[in-house]
Motif scaffolding. Structure first.
Motif, mmCIF file in Angstrom:
data_model
loop_
_atom_site.group_PDB
_atom_site.id
_atom_site.type_symbol
_atom_site.label_atom_id
_atom_site.label_comp_id
_atom_site.label_asym_id
_atom_site.label_seq_id
_atom_site.Cartn_x
_atom_site.Cartn_y
_atom_site.Cartn_z
ATOM 1 N N GLN A 60 5.698 15.881 0.203
ATOM 2 C CA GLN A 60 4.562 15.389 0.882
ATOM 3 C C GLN A 60 3.406 16.020 0.489
ATOM 4 O O GLN A 60 3.337 17.300 0.800
ATOM 5 N N GLY A 61 2.496 15.651 0.089
ATOM 6 C CA GLY A 61 1.163 16.443 0.053
ATOM 7 C C GLY A 61 0.122 16.296 1.221
ATOM 8 O O GLY A 61 0.567 15.788 2.386
ATOM 9 N N LYS A 62 -1.267 16.659 0.999
ATOM 10 C CA LYS A 62 -2.116 16.593 2.181
ATOM 11 C C LYS A 62 -3.237 15.803 1.945
ATOM 12 O O LYS A 62 -4.314 15.692 2.683
ATOM 13 N N SER A 63 -3.034 14.546 0.826
ATOM 14 C CA SER A 63 -4.046 13.642 0.727
ATOM 15 C C SER A 63 -4.199 12.923 2.018
ATOM 16 O O SER A 63 -3.387 12.469 2.689
ATOM 17 N N GLY A 90 0.776 -1.146 -0.074
ATOM 18 C CA GLY A 90 0.121 0.114 0.041
ATOM 19 C C GLY A 90 1.019 1.213 -0.043
ATOM 20 O O GLY A 90 1.939 1.283 0.520
ATOM 21 N N SER A 91 0.554 2.262 -0.691
ATOM 22 C CA SER A 91 1.264 3.478 -0.856
ATOM 23 C C SER A 91 1.309 4.341 0.494
ATOM 24 O O SER A 91 0.329 4.118 1.440
ATOM 25 N N ASN A 92 2.271 5.154 0.674
ATOM 26 C CA ASN A 92 2.451 5.769 1.755
ATOM 27 C C ASN A 92 2.548 7.253 1.405
ATOM 28 O O ASN A 92 3.767 7.702 1.115
ATOM 29 N N CYS A 93 1.492 8.088 1.216
ATOM 30 C CA CYS A 93 1.532 9.589 0.657
ATOM 31 C C CYS A 93 0.885 10.392 1.588
ATOM 32 O O CYS A 93 -0.011 9.993 2.200
ATOM 33 N N GLY A 94 1.136 11.618 1.440
ATOM 34 C CA GLY A 94 0.421 12.786 2.112
ATOM 35 C C GLY A 94 0.309 12.419 3.415
ATOM 36 O O GLY A 94 1.299 12.129 4.239
ATOM 37 N N TYR A 95 -0.667 12.859 4.244
ATOM 38 C CA TYR A 95 -0.861 12.730 5.665
ATOM 39 C C TYR A 95 -0.749 11.276 6.284
ATOM 40 O O TYR A 95 -0.476 11.328 7.327
ATOM 41 N N HIS A 96 -1.172 10.367 5.335
ATOM 42 C CA HIS A 96 -0.845 9.004 5.775
ATOM 43 C C HIS A 96 0.589 8.679 6.357
ATOM 44 O O HIS A 96 0.752 7.736 7.124
ATOM 45 N N ILE A 97 1.634 9.476 5.867
ATOM 46 C CA ILE A 97 2.915 9.235 6.306
ATOM 47 C C ILE A 97 2.854 9.025 7.746
ATOM 48 O O ILE A 97 3.762 8.453 8.281
#
Length: 310
Positions: free
Chosen positions: A204-207, A113-120
């Protein structure tokens, strides 16, 4: 002998890479990454990973209780399964209490699973790399954008091979003492890794997936949560008034909606088919407009407090 990228060939001083993750030591992503690293015959490979899944535990650590480390047979590597979090595994693995040497590079992944945005922030995978960064050891977190029904286990090996040039280049810079120590890398590989568009440096975005709660009849019901915080929305729940039948109310998370911003962020670039590389640090500073606001706000509060004290 060195290859054209500067990496020592077999027989030279091989760098040491330590692998951890948050999906557990038996996860296909970790096993694929280790196989690819070992197959190159360029690296000494250590593995120090959780003995069970620890997705979405963020940077939690075991503080009061001891943890155990059990040897695990993984061809070409020295491996241990640890009864702790990803951050625990990295901390133990780089301490020289478990392995004979401190690794040159820590790689956390490959996550399912990806780790992008706020999920980081939620990610145990990213935390495994961040813990190394806290201790001045170069680190990379790797994630593959797994999509049920489209992705296959073999895609983890393709993802590892696609990231191998980045890993090798980092180790060259480490050997030459030119690699920066003020950040670590978060890399996400797109679902269609076979036809990826190349590497892209992103931010890093805010997704984020907005989560809610649903009252359910059993804690065993519900979908599997990945470290992307996505959930199988096809899972069904049976609702009833639990307050009259049970001493405890049982709740499960569910996806309500997603927020994704446009631009050259990690998530958007990943969806466009790029292998995204984002630079991360230990801190998350507020945006400049917020800092400006509070520079004006705090003196007003102080003035009001002084006036009320008169």
């Amino acid at each position: 002998m060195e290859n054209k990228c500067g990496m020592s060939s077999a027989g030279g001083d091989r760098p040491t890479v330590m692998v951890t993750n948050d999906d557990g030591i038996d996860a296909p992503g970790l096993r694929a990454l280790v196989r690819v690293l070992v197959s190159t015959n360029r690296f000494n490979v250590f593995v120090c990973a959780p003995d069970s899944e620890k997705s979405a535990v963020s940077h939690s650590i075991t503080w009061r209780n001891p943890i155990s480390a059990k040897p695990v047979e993984i061809s070409g590597a020295i491996a241990f399964a640890v009864s702790g979090t990803p951050a625990d595994c990295t901390s133990l693995g780089i301490s020289k209490a478990l392995f004979p040497a401190v690794p040159d590079l820590v790689i956390s992944g490959i996550n399912m699973g990806s780790n992008c945005g706020y999920h980081i922030v939620y990610s145990g995978t990213v935390a495994g790399a961040r813990e190394a960064f806290f201790n001045d050891i170069p680190a990379v977190s790797l994630s593959y954008d797994w999509v049920g029904g489209r992705s296959k286990v073999d895609d983890f090996s393709l993802a590892a091979e696609a990231c191998l040039p980045i890993i090798s280049a980092i180790l060259v810079e480490i050997k030459q003492k030119t690699y920066p120590r003020n950040c670590f890398l978060n890399i996400d590989v797109p679902t269609n890794v076979m036809n990826h568009k190349g590497y892209r440096l992103t931010k890093q975005g805010k997704s984020i997936v907005k989560m809610g709660w649903r009252q359910v009849t059993s804690d065993a019901q519900g979908g599997q949560m990945l470290s992307t915080m996505t959930m199988d929305t096809n899972s069904s729940y049976t609702e009833e008034d639990l307050s009259t039948k049970h001493e405890h109310l049982i709740f499960k998370r569910e996806v309500r909606r997603s927020h994704v911003e446009d631009g050259d962020t990690d998530y958007c670039s990943l969806q466009e088919g790029y292998i995204t590389i984002s630079l991360l640090g230990a801190l998350s500073p507020a945006e400049l407009d917020s800092q400006s606001y509070f520079k004006q706000w705090l003196p007003r509060v102080t003035e009001c407090l002084s006036s009320s004290a008169l």
